[in-house]
Scaffold this motif. Structure first.
Motif, PDB file in Angstrom:
ATOM      1  N   GLY A  86       0.817  -1.211   0.000  1.00  0.00           N
ATOM      2  CA  GLY A  86       0.000   0.000   0.000  1.00  0.00           C
ATOM      3  C   GLY A  86       0.849   1.258   0.000  1.00  0.00           C
ATOM      4  N   ALA A  87       1.968   1.233   0.726  1.00  0.00           N
ATOM      5  CA  ALA A  87       2.861   2.399   0.758  1.00  0.00           C
ATOM      6  C   ALA A  87       3.456   2.656  -0.625  1.00  0.00           C
ATOM      7  CB  ALA A  87       3.975   2.168   1.780  1.00  0.00           C
ATOM      8  N   GLY A  88       3.834   1.576  -1.311  1.00  0.00           N
ATOM      9  CA  GLY A  88       4.377   1.727  -2.654  1.00  0.00           C
ATOM     10  C   GLY A  88       3.352   2.280  -3.620  1.00  0.00           C
ATOM     11  N   TYR A  89       2.120   1.792  -3.517  1.00  0.00           N
ATOM     12  CA  TYR A  89       1.068   2.286  -4.421  1.00  0.00           C
ATOM     13  C   TYR A  89       0.752   3.756  -4.140  1.00  0.00           C
ATOM     14  CZ  TYR A  89      -3.256   2.626  -7.026  1.00  0.00           C
ATOM     15  OH  TYR A  89      -4.227   3.024  -7.911  1.00  0.00           O
ATOM     16  N   TRP A  90       0.753   4.134  -2.878  1.00  0.00           N
ATOM     17  CA  TRP A  90       0.525   5.539  -2.524  1.00  0.00           C
ATOM     18  C   TRP A  90       1.618   6.422  -3.130  1.00  0.00           C
ATOM     19  CZ3 TRP A  90       3.783   8.680   0.444  1.00  0.00           C
ATOM     20  CH2 TRP A  90       3.280   9.940   0.738  1.00  0.00           C
ATOM     21  N   LEU A  91       2.863   5.955  -3.083  1.00  0.00           N
ATOM     22  CA  LEU A  91       3.972   6.716  -3.660  1.00  0.00           C
ATOM     23  C   LEU A  91       3.812   6.848  -5.170  1.00  0.00           C
ATOM     24  CD1 LEU A  91       6.720   8.075  -3.201  1.00  0.00           C
ATOM     25  CD2 LEU A  91       7.799   5.837  -3.461  1.00  0.00           C
ATOM     26  N   LEU A  92       3.332   5.781  -5.821  1.00  0.00           N
ATOM     27  CA  LEU A  92       3.106   5.834  -7.274  1.00  0.00           C
ATOM     28  C   LEU A  92       2.067   6.892  -7.627  1.00  0.00           C
ATOM     29  CD1 LEU A  92       3.291   4.741 -10.187  1.00  0.00           C
ATOM     30  CD2 LEU A  92       1.530   3.070  -9.552  1.00  0.00           C
ATOM     31  N   GLY A 145       6.596  -3.637  -5.536  1.00  0.00           N
ATOM     32  CA  GLY A 145       5.383  -4.155  -6.140  1.00  0.00           C
ATOM     33  C   GLY A 145       4.270  -3.126  -6.156  1.00  0.00           C
ATOM     34  N   GLY A 146       4.183  -2.330  -5.096  1.00  0.00           N
ATOM     35  CA  GLY A 146       3.159  -1.297  -5.043  1.00  0.00           C
ATOM     36  C   GLY A 146       3.388  -0.198  -6.056  1.00  0.00           C
ATOM     37  N   ILE A 147       4.644   0.135  -6.291  1.00  0.00           N
ATOM     38  CA  ILE A 147       4.954   1.212  -7.236  1.00  0.00           C
ATOM     39  C   ILE A 147       4.788   0.755  -8.678  1.00  0.00           C
ATOM     40  CG2 ILE A 147       6.723   2.825  -8.045  1.00  0.00           C
ATOM     41  CD1 ILE A 147       7.970   2.739  -5.278  1.00  0.00           C
ATOM     42  N   LEU A 182      -2.649  -9.752  -6.938  1.00  0.00           N
ATOM     43  CA  LEU A 182      -4.090  -9.721  -6.676  1.00  0.00           C
ATOM     44  C   LEU A 182      -4.453  -8.599  -5.716  1.00  0.00           C
ATOM     45  CD1 LEU A 182      -5.005 -13.520  -6.339  1.00  0.00           C
ATOM     46  CD2 LEU A 182      -5.933 -11.897  -8.011  1.00  0.00           C
ATOM     47  N   LEU A 183      -3.644  -8.444  -4.661  1.00  0.00           N
ATOM     48  CA  LEU A 183      -3.901  -7.370  -3.700  1.00  0.00           C
ATOM     49  C   LEU A 183      -3.769  -6.013  -4.359  1.00  0.00           C
ATOM     50  CD1 LEU A 183      -4.447  -6.432  -0.823  1.00  0.00           C
ATOM     51  CD2 LEU A 183      -1.987  -6.568  -0.373  1.00  0.00           C
ATOM     52  N   ARG A 184      -2.766  -5.860  -5.207  1.00  0.00           N
ATOM     53  CA  ARG A 184      -2.567  -4.584  -5.889  1.00  0.00           C
ATOM     54  C   ARG A 184      -3.750  -4.256  -6.800  1.00  0.00           C
ATOM     55  NH1 ARG A 184      -0.718  -1.438  -9.858  1.00  0.00           N
ATOM     56  NH2 ARG A 184       0.902   0.102  -9.316  1.00  0.00           N
ATOM     57  N   LEU A 185      -4.254  -5.262  -7.491  1.00  0.00           N
ATOM     58  CA  LEU A 185      -5.435  -5.055  -8.330  1.00  0.00           C
ATOM     59  C   LEU A 185      -6.635  -4.654  -7.475  1.00  0.00           C
ATOM     60  CD1 LEU A 185      -5.088  -8.065 -10.806  1.00  0.00           C
ATOM     61  CD2 LEU A 185      -4.850  -5.635 -11.366  1.00  0.00           C
ATOM     62  N   ILE A 187      -6.463  -2.996  -4.599  1.00  0.00           N
ATOM     63  CA  ILE A 187      -6.239  -1.610  -4.173  1.00  0.00           C
ATOM     64  C   ILE A 187      -6.603  -0.635  -5.297  1.00  0.00           C
ATOM     65  CG2 ILE A 187      -4.469   0.075  -3.529  1.00  0.00           C
ATOM     66  CD1 ILE A 187      -3.021  -2.160  -2.045  1.00  0.00           C
ATOM     67  N   VAL A 188      -6.181  -0.974  -6.518  1.00  0.00           N
ATOM     68  CA  VAL A 188      -6.487  -0.113  -7.668  1.00  0.00           C
ATOM     69  C   VAL A 188      -7.995   0.003  -7.857  1.00  0.00           C
ATOM     70  CG1 VAL A 188      -6.298   0.111 -10.176  1.00  0.00           C
ATOM     71  CG2 VAL A 188      -4.319  -0.612  -8.852  1.00  0.00           C
ATOM     72  N   THR A 189      -8.691  -1.124  -7.750  1.00  0.00           N
ATOM     73  CA  THR A 189     -10.146  -1.123  -7.920  1.00  0.00           C
ATOM     74  C   THR A 189     -10.827  -0.326  -6.813  1.00  0.00           C
ATOM     75  OG1 THR A 189     -10.031  -3.319  -8.964  1.00  0.00           O
ATOM     76  CG2 THR A 189     -12.179  -2.589  -8.155  1.00  0.00           C
ATOM     77  N   ALA A 190     -10.418  -0.552  -5.572  1.00  0.00           N
ATOM     78  CA  ALA A 190     -11.036   0.127  -4.426  1.00  0.00           C
ATOM     79  C   ALA A 190     -10.812   1.639  -4.462  1.00  0.00           C
ATOM     80  CB  ALA A 190     -10.486  -0.446  -3.128  1.00  0.00           C
ATOM     81  N   SER A 191      -9.663   2.042  -5.015  1.00  0.00           N
ATOM     82  CA  SER A 191      -9.368   3.477  -5.071  1.00  0.00           C
ATOM     83  C   SER A 191      -9.973   4.164  -6.291  1.00  0.00           C
ATOM     84  CB  SER A 191      -7.845   3.690  -5.069  1.00  0.00           C
ATOM     85  OG  SER A 191      -7.259   3.101  -6.225  1.00  0.00           O
TER      86      SER A 191
END
Length: 252
Positions: A86-92, A145-147, A182-185, A187-191
């Motif tokens: 989640g931290a990596g995705y937030w940074l992206l 992975g998040g980024i 799967l988790l990253r997908l 997170i993307v969907t939920a956001s």
């Protein structure tokens, strides 16, 4: 997506899958590097595509091999990778909204460092590493992975040093990468950040990846495994430099 862009994307996917099959790594790195250089689709969309391809590949691999997963090493690595994803995705999302050049520099740097790290032959260990070490490498993988959906390099390096069978290492890594994807997908969907409608044409890459995997297994090139790894390293290194250098020069 116009036909020319789609053809370019499928060509990148073919090269990435072919190289992945022969070397055991690089699908996500080559996909992200190729998309970053060509600009065929946004980097955020490319990361979604890579996640989907990772899940598809994992379903093929784990259908028969899930029993070989090293669960004692799997759980600590997975736990921290999930936490830091989640931290990596937030940074992206932060960088995508504020600095496209900074995002390209970061991706180029990740590819360069990963290519160098993956080109090194891990020194085998006699004794299994501690759960804490797996958790530490899992955290780094989670951020990556998040980024960019490229969590492989840290865990590949750490797992291949362990006194485990190659098949066990492969199945364990595939399971971790698939769970993260799967988790990253999710997170993307939920956001609410799922790609626009034209992105779904890029799913044509799925049969292309399956074809490239089959061809690599049935008709490998006349190169030794060492030569193939060196070629993959060179490809990744040059793509990383080509991606990061222009924005660095522009900023200076």
């Amino acid at each position: 997506m116009d036909p020319l862009s789609l053809a370019g994307l499928l060509a990148i996917a073919f090269v990435a899958a072919y190289t992945q099959t022969l070397t055991g790594f690089a699908l996500g790195l080559i996909m992200m590097g190729g998309v970053g250089l060509t600009g065929i689709i946004p980097l955020t969309d490319a990361a979604v595509l890579v996640s989907i391809l990772v899940v598809v590949n994992a379903l093929q691999v784990l259908l028969k091999g899930w029993r070989d997963i090293a669960f004692r090493q799997f759980f600590p690595a997975l736990a921290t990778s999930v936490l830091f994803l989640g931290a990596g995705y937030w940074l992206l999302t932060l960088m995508a909204a504020n600095s496209l050049e900074g995002l390209k520099i970061l991706l180029g740097t990740v590819i360069i460092v990963s290519s160098i790290q993956l080109s090194l032959k891990p020194e085998p260990l006699i004794k299994m590493s501690s759960p804490l070490s797996f958790a530490g490498f899992g955290a780094i993988a989670g951020v990556m992975g998040g980024i960019f959906s490229t969590s492989g390099p840290p865990l590949i390096y750490h797992f291949y040093r362990q006194p485990l069978k190659p098949g066990t290492i492969r199945e364990t890594l595939v399971a971790i990468f698939a769970t993260n994807a799967l988790l990253r997908l999710g997170i993307v969907t939920a956001s609410g950040q799922m790609p626009r409608a034209s992105f779904w044409w890029s799913l044509c890459a799925i049969p292309v990846v399956m074809l490239a995997t089959w061809l690599a297994r049935k008709h490998p090139p006349p190169l030794s495994p060492v030569a193939m790894r060196k070629l993959a390293f060179l490809l990744l290194f040059l793509s990383g430099v080509s991606l990061a250098l222009p924005p660095v020069i522009h900023m200076l």
